[in-house]
Design a protein around this motif. Structure first.
Motif, PDB file in Angstrom:
ATOM      1  N   LEU A  63      94.810  37.602   0.502  1.00 37.74           N
ATOM      2  CA  LEU A  63      94.648  38.009  -0.897  1.00 37.74           C
ATOM      3  C   LEU A  63      96.009  38.089  -1.576  1.00 37.74           C
ATOM      4  O   LEU A  63      96.182  37.590  -2.691  1.00 37.74           O
ATOM      5  CB  LEU A  63      93.919  39.352  -0.968  1.00 37.74           C
ATOM      6  CG  LEU A  63      93.762  39.950  -2.368  1.00 37.74           C
ATOM      7  CD1 LEU A  63      92.964  39.028  -3.275  1.00 37.74           C
ATOM      8  CD2 LEU A  63      93.120  41.328  -2.282  1.00 37.74           C
ATOM      9  N   ARG A  64      96.974  38.685  -0.937  1.00 37.54           N
ATOM     10  CA  ARG A  64      98.332  38.801  -1.501  1.00 37.54           C
ATOM     11  C   ARG A  64      98.923  37.416  -1.759  1.00 37.54           C
ATOM     12  O   ARG A  64      99.510  37.161  -2.797  1.00 37.54           O
ATOM     13  CB  ARG A  64      99.216  39.606  -0.552  1.00 37.54           C
ATOM     14  CG  ARG A  64     100.688  39.613  -0.897  1.00 37.54           C
ATOM     15  CD  ARG A  64     101.009  40.175  -2.253  1.00 37.54           C
ATOM     16  NE  ARG A  64     100.767  41.590  -2.265  1.00 37.54           N
ATOM     17  CZ  ARG A  64     100.822  42.319  -3.379  1.00 37.54           C
ATOM     18  NH1 ARG A  64     101.114  41.776  -4.526  1.00 37.54           N
ATOM     19  NH2 ARG A  64     100.582  43.591  -3.340  1.00 37.54           N
ATOM     20  N   ARG A  65      98.769  36.499  -0.794  1.00 41.25           N
ATOM     21  CA  ARG A  65      99.292  35.135  -0.982  1.00 41.25           C
ATOM     22  C   ARG A  65      98.613  34.455  -2.177  1.00 41.25           C
ATOM     23  O   ARG A  65      99.277  33.799  -2.977  1.00 41.25           O
ATOM     24  CB  ARG A  65      99.094  34.305   0.292  1.00 41.25           C
ATOM     25  CG  ARG A  65     100.053  34.653   1.408  1.00 41.25           C
ATOM     26  CD  ARG A  65      99.997  33.647   2.556  1.00 41.25           C
ATOM     27  NE  ARG A  65      98.668  33.532   3.147  1.00 41.25           N
ATOM     28  CZ  ARG A  65      98.211  34.331   4.110  1.00 41.25           C
ATOM     29  NH1 ARG A  65      98.971  35.311   4.588  1.00 41.25           N
ATOM     30  NH2 ARG A  65      97.003  34.141   4.613  1.00 41.25           N
ATOM     31  N   ASP A  66      97.309  34.620  -2.277  1.00 43.96           N
ATOM     32  CA  ASP A  66      96.588  34.014  -3.409  1.00 43.96           C
ATOM     33  C   ASP A  66      97.100  34.578  -4.742  1.00 43.96           C
ATOM     34  O   ASP A  66      97.330  33.846  -5.693  1.00 43.96           O
ATOM     35  CB  ASP A  66      95.084  34.274  -3.288  1.00 43.96           C
ATOM     36  CG  ASP A  66      94.438  33.437  -2.210  1.00 43.96           C
ATOM     37  OD1 ASP A  66      95.065  32.459  -1.736  1.00 43.96           O
ATOM     38  OD2 ASP A  66      93.280  33.746  -1.842  1.00 43.96           O
ATOM     39  N   LEU A  67      97.251  35.907  -4.805  1.00 42.99           N
ATOM     40  CA  LEU A  67      97.726  36.523  -6.040  1.00 42.99           C
ATOM     41  C   LEU A  67      99.154  36.071  -6.364  1.00 42.99           C
ATOM     42  O   LEU A  67      99.467  35.769  -7.518  1.00 42.99           O
ATOM     43  CB  LEU A  67      97.658  38.043  -5.936  1.00 42.99           C
ATOM     44  CG  LEU A  67      96.259  38.648  -5.919  1.00 42.99           C
ATOM     45  CD1 LEU A  67      96.326  40.132  -5.656  1.00 42.99           C
ATOM     46  CD2 LEU A  67      95.535  38.359  -7.225  1.00 42.99           C
ATOM     47  N   ASP A  68     100.004  36.037  -5.360  1.00 40.91           N
ATOM     48  CA  ASP A  68     101.393  35.621  -5.573  1.00 40.91           C
ATOM     49  C   ASP A  68     101.474  34.163  -6.053  1.00 40.91           C
ATOM     50  O   ASP A  68     102.385  33.803  -6.794  1.00 40.91           O
ATOM     51  CB  ASP A  68     102.214  35.792  -4.292  1.00 40.91           C
ATOM     52  CG  ASP A  68     102.516  37.243  -3.982  1.00 40.91           C
ATOM     53  OD1 ASP A  68     102.359  38.095  -4.884  1.00 40.91           O
ATOM     54  OD2 ASP A  68     102.865  37.539  -2.818  1.00 40.91           O
ATOM     55  N   SER A  69     100.526  33.347  -5.641  1.00 40.34           N
ATOM     56  CA  SER A  69     100.559  31.935  -6.037  1.00 40.34           C
ATOM     57  C   SER A  69     100.188  31.715  -7.511  1.00 40.34           C
ATOM     58  O   SER A  69     100.542  30.707  -8.089  1.00 40.34           O
ATOM     59  CB  SER A  69      99.650  31.106  -5.142  1.00 40.34           C
ATOM     60  OG  SER A  69      98.293  31.368  -5.426  1.00 40.34           O
ATOM     61  N   VAL A  70      99.488  32.684  -8.110  1.00 49.04           N
ATOM     62  CA  VAL A  70      99.070  32.496  -9.512  1.00 49.04           C
ATOM     63  C   VAL A  70      99.754  33.460 -10.484  1.00 49.04           C
ATOM     64  O   VAL A  70      99.735  33.222 -11.683  1.00 49.04           O
ATOM     65  CB  VAL A  70      97.537  32.617  -9.666  1.00 49.04           C
ATOM     66  CG1 VAL A  70      96.828  31.514  -8.926  1.00 49.04           C
ATOM     67  CG2 VAL A  70      97.032  33.978  -9.232  1.00 49.04           C
ATOM     68  N   LEU A  71     100.360  34.523  -9.976  1.00 48.80           N
ATOM     69  CA  LEU A  71     100.999  35.499 -10.859  1.00 48.80           C
ATOM     70  C   LEU A  71     102.511  35.332 -10.834  1.00 48.80           C
ATOM     71  O   LEU A  71     103.097  35.071  -9.781  1.00 48.80           O
ATOM     72  CB  LEU A  71     100.638  36.923 -10.437  1.00 48.80           C
ATOM     73  CG  LEU A  71      99.183  37.307 -10.546  1.00 48.80           C
ATOM     74  CD1 LEU A  71      98.972  38.724 -10.016  1.00 48.80           C
ATOM     75  CD2 LEU A  71      98.692  37.212 -11.973  1.00 48.80           C
ATOM     76  N   ASP A  72     103.118  35.516 -11.986  1.00 49.33           N
ATOM     77  CA  ASP A  72     104.575  35.466 -12.082  1.00 49.33           C
ATOM     78  C   ASP A  72     105.107  36.899 -11.920  1.00 49.33           C
ATOM     79  O   ASP A  72     104.955  37.718 -12.819  1.00 49.33           O
ATOM     80  CB  ASP A  72     104.976  34.885 -13.437  1.00 49.33           C
ATOM     81  CG  ASP A  72     106.476  34.723 -13.585  1.00 49.33           C
ATOM     82  OD1 ASP A  72     107.226  35.126 -12.663  1.00 49.33           O
ATOM     83  OD2 ASP A  72     106.902  34.201 -14.615  1.00 49.33           O
ATOM     84  N   ALA A  73     105.714  37.181 -10.806  1.00 46.93           N
ATOM     85  CA  ALA A  73     106.196  38.537 -10.500  1.00 46.93           C
ATOM     86  C   ALA A  73     107.363  38.944 -11.377  1.00 46.93           C
ATOM     87  O   ALA A  73     107.733  40.127 -11.403  1.00 46.93           O
ATOM     88  CB  ALA A  73     106.575  38.620  -9.026  1.00 46.93           C
ATOM     89  N   THR A  74     107.967  38.025 -12.117  1.00 39.24           N
ATOM     90  CA  THR A  74     109.123  38.359 -12.944  1.00 39.24           C
ATOM     91  C   THR A  74     108.709  38.917 -14.306  1.00 39.24           C
ATOM     92  O   THR A  74     109.572  39.312 -15.073  1.00 39.24           O
ATOM     93  CB  THR A  74     110.008  37.116 -13.160  1.00 39.24           C
ATOM     94  OG1 THR A  74     109.269  36.129 -13.877  1.00 39.24           O
ATOM     95  CG2 THR A  74     110.511  36.572 -11.844  1.00 39.24           C
ATOM     96  N   LEU A  75     107.446  38.924 -14.592  1.00 40.58           N
ATOM     97  CA  LEU A  75     106.993  39.432 -15.911  1.00 40.58           C
ATOM     98  C   LEU A  75     107.014  40.915 -15.978  1.00 40.58           C
ATOM     99  O   LEU A  75     106.745  41.665 -15.192  1.00 40.58           O
ATOM    100  CB  LEU A  75     105.597  38.910 -16.225  1.00 40.58           C
ATOM    101  CG  LEU A  75     105.501  37.414 -16.424  1.00 40.58           C
ATOM    102  CD1 LEU A  75     104.060  37.015 -16.662  1.00 40.58           C
ATOM    103  CD2 LEU A  75     106.340  36.982 -17.615  1.00 40.58           C
TER     104      LEU A  75
END
Length: 75
Positions: A63-75
């Motif tokens: 789940l974390r990998r999926d979220l990280d692949s679509v979300l920009d953590a720099t926002l």
């Protein structure tokens, strides 16, 4: 909506109510009734527990990998 509209288009009227619309029925211009969707019954705690048992297992790392692949953590 008039009584005549209700009588002539009853199925369509019920479809509108089923989609969540509240309709007031009039006769000779006076409001005589209100059609609204029925309130939904809340599930009991036992029903919620039974539903939970049938849910698929979640892999937190996937789940974390999926979220990280679509979300920009720099926002």
């Amino acid at each position: 909506m008039t009584v005549r509209e209700l009588r002539n288009h009853g199925g369509e009227v019920l479809d509108r109510v089923a989609r969540g619309e509240v309709l007031v029925v009039t006769r000779d211009g006076a409001e005589v009734a209100e059609l609204r969707p029925r309130a939904r019954r809340s599930p009991s705690p036992a029903e919620l527990v039974a539903r939970r048992r049938t849910l698929p297992q979640v892999d937190p790392d996937a789940l974390r990998r999926d979220l990280d692949s679509v979300l920009d953590a720099t926002l």
